[in-house]
Design an enzyme around this catalytic site. Structure first.
Site, PDB file in Angstrom:
ATOM      1  N   GLY A   1       0.809  -1.225   0.000  1.00  0.00           N
ATOM      2  CA  GLY A   1       0.000   0.000   0.000  1.00  0.00           C
ATOM      3  C   GLY A   1       0.834   1.263   0.000  1.00  0.00           C
ATOM      4  O   GLY A   1       0.607   2.192  -0.773  1.00  0.00           O
ATOM      5  N   ARG A   2       1.851   1.310   0.867  1.00  0.00           N
ATOM      6  CA  ARG A   2       2.646   2.544   0.985  1.00  0.00           C
ATOM      7  C   ARG A   2       3.665   2.692  -0.138  1.00  0.00           C
ATOM      8  O   ARG A   2       4.410   3.676  -0.179  1.00  0.00           O
ATOM      9  CB  ARG A   2       3.318   2.601   2.364  1.00  0.00           C
ATOM     10  CG  ARG A   2       4.109   1.349   2.730  1.00  0.00           C
ATOM     11  CD  ARG A   2       4.419   1.321   4.225  1.00  0.00           C
ATOM     12  NE  ARG A   2       5.095   0.103   4.649  1.00  0.00           N
ATOM     13  CZ  ARG A   2       4.471  -1.029   4.980  1.00  0.00           C
ATOM     14  NH1 ARG A   2       3.150  -1.113   4.906  1.00  0.00           N
ATOM     15  NH2 ARG A   2       5.146  -2.081   5.390  1.00  0.00           N
TER      16      ARG A   2
ATOM     17  N   LYS B   1      -7.764  -2.259  14.584  1.00  0.00           N
ATOM     18  CA  LYS B   1      -8.892  -2.466  13.654  1.00  0.00           C
ATOM     19  C   LYS B   1      -9.865  -3.484  14.254  1.00  0.00           C
ATOM     20  O   LYS B   1     -11.082  -3.285  14.243  1.00  0.00           O
ATOM     21  CB  LYS B   1      -8.389  -3.029  12.324  1.00  0.00           C
ATOM     22  CG  LYS B   1      -7.719  -2.053  11.406  1.00  0.00           C
ATOM     23  CD  LYS B   1      -7.459  -2.750  10.064  1.00  0.00           C
ATOM     24  CE  LYS B   1      -6.447  -2.026   9.217  1.00  0.00           C
ATOM     25  NZ  LYS B   1      -6.055  -2.743   8.012  1.00  0.00           N
TER      26      LYS B   1
HETATM   27  O1  F6P Z   1      -4.071  -0.108   7.847  1.00  0.00           O
HETATM   28  C1  F6P Z   1      -2.900  -0.187   7.135  1.00  0.00           C
HETATM   29  C2  F6P Z   1      -3.126  -0.353   5.664  1.00  0.00           C
HETATM   30  O2  F6P Z   1      -3.225  -1.692   5.356  1.00  0.00           O
HETATM   31  C3  F6P Z   1      -2.007   0.312   4.900  1.00  0.00           C
HETATM   32  O3  F6P Z   1      -0.870  -0.450   4.830  1.00  0.00           O
HETATM   33  C4  F6P Z   1      -2.658   0.600   3.612  1.00  0.00           C
HETATM   34  O4  F6P Z   1      -1.950   1.534   2.862  1.00  0.00           O
HETATM   35  C5  F6P Z   1      -4.007   1.086   4.075  1.00  0.00           C
HETATM   36  O5  F6P Z   1      -4.305   0.290   5.211  1.00  0.00           O
HETATM   37  C6  F6P Z   1      -5.115   1.015   3.075  1.00  0.00           C
HETATM   38  O6  F6P Z   1      -5.336  -0.287   2.652  1.00  0.00           O
HETATM   39  P1  F6P Z   1      -6.240  -0.590   1.391  1.00  0.00           P
HETATM   40  O7  F6P Z   1      -5.582  -0.009   0.200  1.00  0.00           O
HETATM   41  O8  F6P Z   1      -6.335  -2.077   1.318  1.00  0.00           O
HETATM   42  O9  F6P Z   1      -7.590   0.038   1.623  1.00  0.00           O
END
Ligand code: F6P
Length: 536
Positions: free
Chosen positions: A254-255, A500
């Site tokens: 994601g990052r 979460k």
């Molecule tokens: O909560 C952390 C995370 O998994 C991040 O690593 C990621 O960028 C974000 O949530 C959003 O995740 P997604 O793109 O699956 O909605």
């Protein structure tokens, strides 16, 4: 004795040395800088000398940075806790061939990029219109990596923004989506739901809200939704037609995903050609990272400075200070990149980390920060290594005189941090103001700057799409190198899970459907008070 031990011994020997003394070597600025293309990374205003650098480079070699780097670029499953490759570099690799499990991933990468390009240019040219006509506004709904990358980059490149207006909604706080949509016309708005997993609670709640908002005014709301996700089954269930779904593989974290379809809002804003420039800048930095010797390798050097300050000197935080207003969201972006990647307390093999994990990263653009928190950086009791980013040129020719002021401020800060002001100098200042005796002493002490505070400067000609791509790739690889040296997995994020899970479990307690037995007294008391306040 390990290299870590050697570094600690060396640190004990040099820690009280004034950094300014190192400049008795007239070539220090050149000797402790590295260049790549038009980038200059100056780390001469740190307490690193030739011995320090040699030890740090030996550390990087001993920790296997080179082998791990090859493994990453070749698509090995280096994200061991999720059993995944780490291949965000493939997203900007252009014409390369990268086999993963015996299959070249690049044709699919190029095909997705081509689809994004066509879609973005269709929207920008009005060929893809909304039900009320040409699309004027784009709302990207996502969080974490599905928000910070495109939001930061769209702001960074605002000077070349010639597409529809882009808005970013991330927070589950209804205020965010409410205030964003309140000023938009659903008939000319495109909504992008950006979520790798397509399960993230915040994003799905905001996407539902946006769909209701759209449905109130538009006959076929789904037609104005786009999905960016690896979970194409879920995007279909949610009702987004496959031709408006842009997928990517699980080897894009994601990052690290701004280069993937997650960057679509940026492409809509600046156009496909400039987005190509953004990718090209990152690709060039990838090439440099792969081939330059460690002593000249910007990502490696940035990482080694980081390890020196955090793990060896014990400085717990680092400030990222862009003297480039359009990089205002870079510190927030780097917070996720660095802290989600390297905020880990166990090593890859599951044993406790024998040293601290990555540092707290924070910052704001200069000169704003100067009038807010620099006081602590200059005179507080804790040392905060500072990382300045500086563009030699702005984009406003009429305001070049202001840019010069910006540049002067940036250089003045790193100089002041290193030099400080001695008690004698402060006393002379007070004497010149007519003070004497005890009052002179007292006032002078408040005006002493200890100095000897380390900083680095990353200098570049101008913030172009290419430069931005290179800067982000530089930081990605810095995080990678630091992670390898620490022996952790920089590519998972289990630390975000517990909160979460507990949030999900708390919803019925807050709704009064569950008494919250088993919750601690504080959480129960807060929930009860919230129930009272909500009731009236
Ligand atoms: O909560 C952390 C995370 O998994 C991040 O690593 C990621 O960028 C974000 O949530 C959003 O995740 P997604 O793109 O699956 O909605």
């Amino acid at each position: 004795m390990t290299i870590w031990d050697e570094l600690h011994l060396h640190h004990a020997a040099v820690k009280d040395r004034p950094i300014s003394e190192l400049f008795e070597n007239e070539n220090r600025a050149a000797d402790f800088s590295a260049e790549f293309g038009a980038f200059l990374f100056d780390y001469s205003k740190t307490n690193i000398d030739a011995t320090t650098r040699d030890l740090l480079i030996r550390l990087a070699e001993a920790r296997g940075v080179a082998a791990r780097r090859t493994a990453m670029f070749q698509g090995a499953r280096i994200n061991e806790t999720e059993d995944r490759a780490v291949l965000h570099t493939a997203l900007r690799a252009g014409a390369a061939t990268i086999p993963v499990d015996g299959q070249d991933v690049m044709p699919a990468v190029r095909a997705t990029l081509a689809r994004m390009r066509t879609f973005a240019e269709d929207v920008r040219a009005g060929r893809f219109a909304a039900q009320g006509g040409r699309i004027t506004d784009v709302v990207n709904i996502g969080i974490g990596g599905s928000d910070l990358g495109p939001a930061m980059a769209t702001l960074a490149l605002a000077h070349v923004h010639d597409g529809p207006r882009c808005h970013f909604v991330s927070n589950v706080d209804g205020a965010h989506v409410h205030d964003t949509l309140a000023v938009l016309n659903p008939e000319t708005t495109l909504v992008i739901v950006a979520s790798k997993t397509f399960t993230t609670a915040e994003t799905m709640a905001n996407a539902e809200t946006a769909r209701r908002w759209m449905a109130a005014r538009v006959a076929d709301p789904a037609a104005q939704f786009v999905a960016l996700s690896s979970a194409t089954g879920r995007t279909a269930e949610w009702g987004i037609a496959p031709e408006r779904v842009f997928g990517f593989e699980d080897w894009v974290g994601g990052r690290y995903s701004v280069w993937s379809p997650i960057g679509l809002s940026l492409m809509l804003a600046i156009g496909a050609a400039r987005f190509d420039g953004f990718l090209a800048g990152a690709r060039a930095m990838d090439g440099h990272f792969r081939t330059a010797p460690f002593a000249e390798n910007l990502p490696v050097l940035l990482a080694l400075v980081g390890i020196w300050h955090n793990q060896i000197c014990g400085y717990a935080t680092r400030a990222v200070l862009p003297y480039d207003q359009r990089l205002a969201r870079l510190p927030a972006y780097l917070q996720q990149l660095e802290m989600e990647s390297n905020g880990k307390r166990v090593a890859m093999d599951g044993t406790d980390l024998p040293f601290h994990s990555g540092p707290v990263v924070w910052g704001e653009p200069g000169t704003n920060g100067q009038h807010a928190f620099y006081q602590l950086i200059h005179q507080g009791t804790r040392v905060v290594p500072c990382e300045f980013l500086l563009a030699a040129n702005g984009h406003e020719p009429d305001l070049a005189h202001q840019h010069l002021l910006l540049v002067a401020n940036c250089l003045a800060q790193s100089e002041a941090l290193m030099r400080g002001r001695s008690l004698d100098e402060a006393r002379a200042l007070m004497a010149a103001k007519g003070l004497s005796g005890a009052e002179l002493d007292r006032q002078a002490r408040h005006r002493v700057f200890p100095g000897n505070r380390p900083s680095t400067t990353l200098l570049y000609p101008q913030l172009t799409p290419e430069a931005l791509g290179a800067i982000l790739a530089l930081y990605e690889h810095r995080v990678f190198v630091e992670g390898v040296i620490l022996g952790i997995n920089s590519f998972d994020q289990w630390g975000v899970e517990l909160g979460k899970e507990l949030a999900l479990a708390l919803a019925p307690v807050l709704e009064g459907r569950d008494p919250g037995t088993g919750k601690d007294g504080s959480t129960r008391a807060l929930a009860a008070r919230i129930a009272e306040l909500r009731a009236g």
